[in-house]
Design a protein around this motif. Structure first.
Motif, PDB file in Angstrom:
ATOM      1  N   THR A 236       0.850  -1.191   0.000  1.00  0.00           N
ATOM      2  CA  THR A 236       0.000   0.000   0.000  1.00  0.00           C
ATOM      3  C   THR A 236       0.886   1.241   0.000  1.00  0.00           C
ATOM      4  O   THR A 236       2.107   1.157   0.235  1.00  0.00           O
ATOM      5  N   ASP A 237       0.288   2.398  -0.238  1.00  0.00           N
ATOM      6  CA  ASP A 237       1.061   3.642  -0.237  1.00  0.00           C
ATOM      7  C   ASP A 237       1.727   3.868   1.118  1.00  0.00           C
ATOM      8  O   ASP A 237       2.883   4.308   1.183  1.00  0.00           O
ATOM      9  N   ASN A 238       1.002   3.579   2.202  1.00  0.00           N
ATOM     10  CA  ASN A 238       1.550   3.768   3.542  1.00  0.00           C
ATOM     11  C   ASN A 238       2.736   2.825   3.793  1.00  0.00           C
ATOM     12  O   ASN A 238       3.733   3.207   4.420  1.00  0.00           O
ATOM     13  N   GLN A 239       2.616   1.590   3.310  1.00  0.00           N
ATOM     14  CA  GLN A 239       3.705   0.628   3.493  1.00  0.00           C
ATOM     15  C   GLN A 239       4.936   1.038   2.692  1.00  0.00           C
ATOM     16  O   GLN A 239       6.074   0.903   3.169  1.00  0.00           O
ATOM     17  N   GLN A 240       4.717   1.519   1.473  1.00  0.00           N
ATOM     18  CA  GLN A 240       5.846   1.973   0.655  1.00  0.00           C
ATOM     19  C   GLN A 240       6.553   3.153   1.318  1.00  0.00           C
ATOM     20  O   GLN A 240       7.792   3.208   1.368  1.00  0.00           O
ATOM     21  N   GLU A 241       5.769   4.084   1.849  1.00  0.00           N
ATOM     22  CA  GLU A 241       6.360   5.228   2.534  1.00  0.00           C
ATOM     23  C   GLU A 241       7.086   4.797   3.802  1.00  0.00           C
ATOM     24  O   GLU A 241       8.183   5.285   4.107  1.00  0.00           O
ATOM     25  N   GLY A 242       6.501   3.830   4.527  1.00  0.00           N
ATOM     26  CA  GLY A 242       7.133   3.341   5.748  1.00  0.00           C
ATOM     27  C   GLY A 242       8.465   2.669   5.454  1.00  0.00           C
ATOM     28  O   GLY A 242       9.447   2.851   6.196  1.00  0.00           O
ATOM     29  N   PHE A 243       8.532   1.883   4.385  1.00  0.00           N
ATOM     30  CA  PHE A 243       9.793   1.239   4.042  1.00  0.00           C
ATOM     31  C   PHE A 243      10.831   2.276   3.648  1.00  0.00           C
ATOM     32  O   PHE A 243      12.008   2.168   4.026  1.00  0.00           O
ATOM     33  N   ALA A 244      10.429   3.272   2.862  1.00  0.00           N
ATOM     34  CA  ALA A 244      11.371   4.312   2.447  1.00  0.00           C
ATOM     35  C   ALA A 244      11.964   5.028   3.661  1.00  0.00           C
ATOM     36  O   ALA A 244      13.148   5.377   3.675  1.00  0.00           O
ATOM     37  N   GLU A 245      11.150   5.232   4.687  1.00  0.00           N
ATOM     38  CA  GLU A 245      11.635   5.888   5.902  1.00  0.00           C
ATOM     39  C   GLU A 245      12.560   4.955   6.703  1.00  0.00           C
ATOM     40  O   GLU A 245      13.519   5.421   7.343  1.00  0.00           O
ATOM     41  N   ALA A 246      12.281   3.667   6.678  1.00  0.00           N
ATOM     42  CA  ALA A 246      13.068   2.714   7.459  1.00  0.00           C
ATOM     43  C   ALA A 246      14.368   2.321   6.773  1.00  0.00           C
ATOM     44  O   ALA A 246      15.322   1.900   7.442  1.00  0.00           O
ATOM     45  N   TRP A 247      14.429   2.460   5.448  1.00  0.00           N
ATOM     46  CA  TRP A 247      15.586   1.979   4.697  1.00  0.00           C
ATOM     47  C   TRP A 247      16.925   2.549   5.195  1.00  0.00           C
ATOM     48  O   TRP A 247      17.900   1.785   5.350  1.00  0.00           O
ATOM     49  N   PRO A 248      17.050   3.863   5.472  1.00  0.00           N
ATOM     50  CA  PRO A 248      18.349   4.359   5.961  1.00  0.00           C
ATOM     51  C   PRO A 248      18.776   3.691   7.268  1.00  0.00           C
ATOM     52  O   PRO A 248      19.974   3.411   7.455  1.00  0.00           O
ATOM     53  N   LEU A 249      17.841   3.403   8.171  1.00  0.00           N
ATOM     54  CA  LEU A 249      18.175   2.730   9.424  1.00  0.00           C
ATOM     55  C   LEU A 249      18.615   1.282   9.171  1.00  0.00           C
ATOM     56  O   LEU A 249      19.565   0.785   9.790  1.00  0.00           O
ATOM     57  N   ILE A 250      17.918   0.623   8.268  1.00  0.00           N
ATOM     58  CA  ILE A 250      18.250  -0.769   7.931  1.00  0.00           C
ATOM     59  C   ILE A 250      19.639  -0.835   7.298  1.00  0.00           C
ATOM     60  O   ILE A 250      20.463  -1.695   7.629  1.00  0.00           O
ATOM     61  N   LYS A 251      19.904   0.080   6.392  1.00  0.00           N
ATOM     62  CA  LYS A 251      21.203   0.110   5.704  1.00  0.00           C
ATOM     63  C   LYS A 251      22.342   0.341   6.699  1.00  0.00           C
ATOM     64  O   LYS A 251      23.382  -0.340   6.634  1.00  0.00           O
TER      65      LYS A 251
END
Length: 204
Positions: free
Chosen positions: A136-151
């Motif tokens: 969903t749009d919310n999930q895509q936005e949530g992943f984009a926000e989490a990606w720098p922390l995951i990296k």
């Protein structure tokens, strides 16, 4: 005199007749042998001509391991399971530090198992979008926000795992299995995601 002459003539005729018979028998006996020889020769000749033909037509190129193209033959699998820990949290969420380690560990193992460094960027993108496009749009936005922390967590696991002992234990992970990935396999995945994950609030 007449009877002797007749008898001599009869003997000569008999001898001539026998000679003809013997000649005829000898010719017919030799002819099958002579005719059999060409037949045998022609059979062997045809057999020789057929062998190269069948050998030439046999195409075993596809069985040659040298033709193996990993990107086209085997698609990257396990994408949804690998990215599952990346959803449902983000920066500022309680426990995000531990969740980033869990997500990083999942992606590191996936990058290693899929041998990302041997894949083309297009193949990695396709695997990512097969998961990302179903969010969903919310999930895509949530992943984009989490990606720098995951990296960042993944890079820490690769370069300085000892400093993360506490976070690893608190996350319930087995330190012995981490990072579980070579640097080149992780970099192949990270490079692609850095290019395609949308930026949020000025962060990639």
């Amino acid at each position: 005199m007449t009877s002797k002459y007749i008898r001599s003539l009869a003997l000569l005729l008999c001898a001539a007749f026998l000679g003809c018979l013997l000649a005829a028998c000898g010719g017919s006996a030799s002819s099958p042998a002579s005719s059999a020889a060409p037949a045998s020769d022609s059979a062997s000749a045809s057999g020789c001509s057929e062998l190269p033909s069948s050998t030439t037509e046999a195409n075993t190129g596809e069985l040659n391991p040298g033709n193996f193209d990993e990107n086209s033959v085997f698609s990257i699998t396990g994408t949804s399971n690998a990215f599952a820990p990346c959803l449902g949290w983000g920066p500022g969420v309680s426990g995000c530090s531990l969740k980033s380690v869990i997500a990083a560990a999942s992606l590191l193992h996936w990058a290693e198992d899929a041998r990302m460094s041997s894949r083309s960027p297009e193949a990695i993108q396709e695997a990512f979008y097969s998961w990302y496009d179903g969010l969903t749009d919310n999930q895509q936005e949530g992943f984009a926000e989490a990606w720098p922390l995951i990296k960042d967590a993944a890079l820490d696991l690769l370069s300085d795992k000892d400093s993360m002992t506490g976070r690893i234990a608190d996350a319930g992970l087995d330190a012995d299995t981490l990072p579980g990935c070579t640097l080149k396999n992780w970099q192949a995945l990270q490079a692609v995601l850095d290019d395609i994950v949308p930026e949020t609030n000025g962060e990639a």
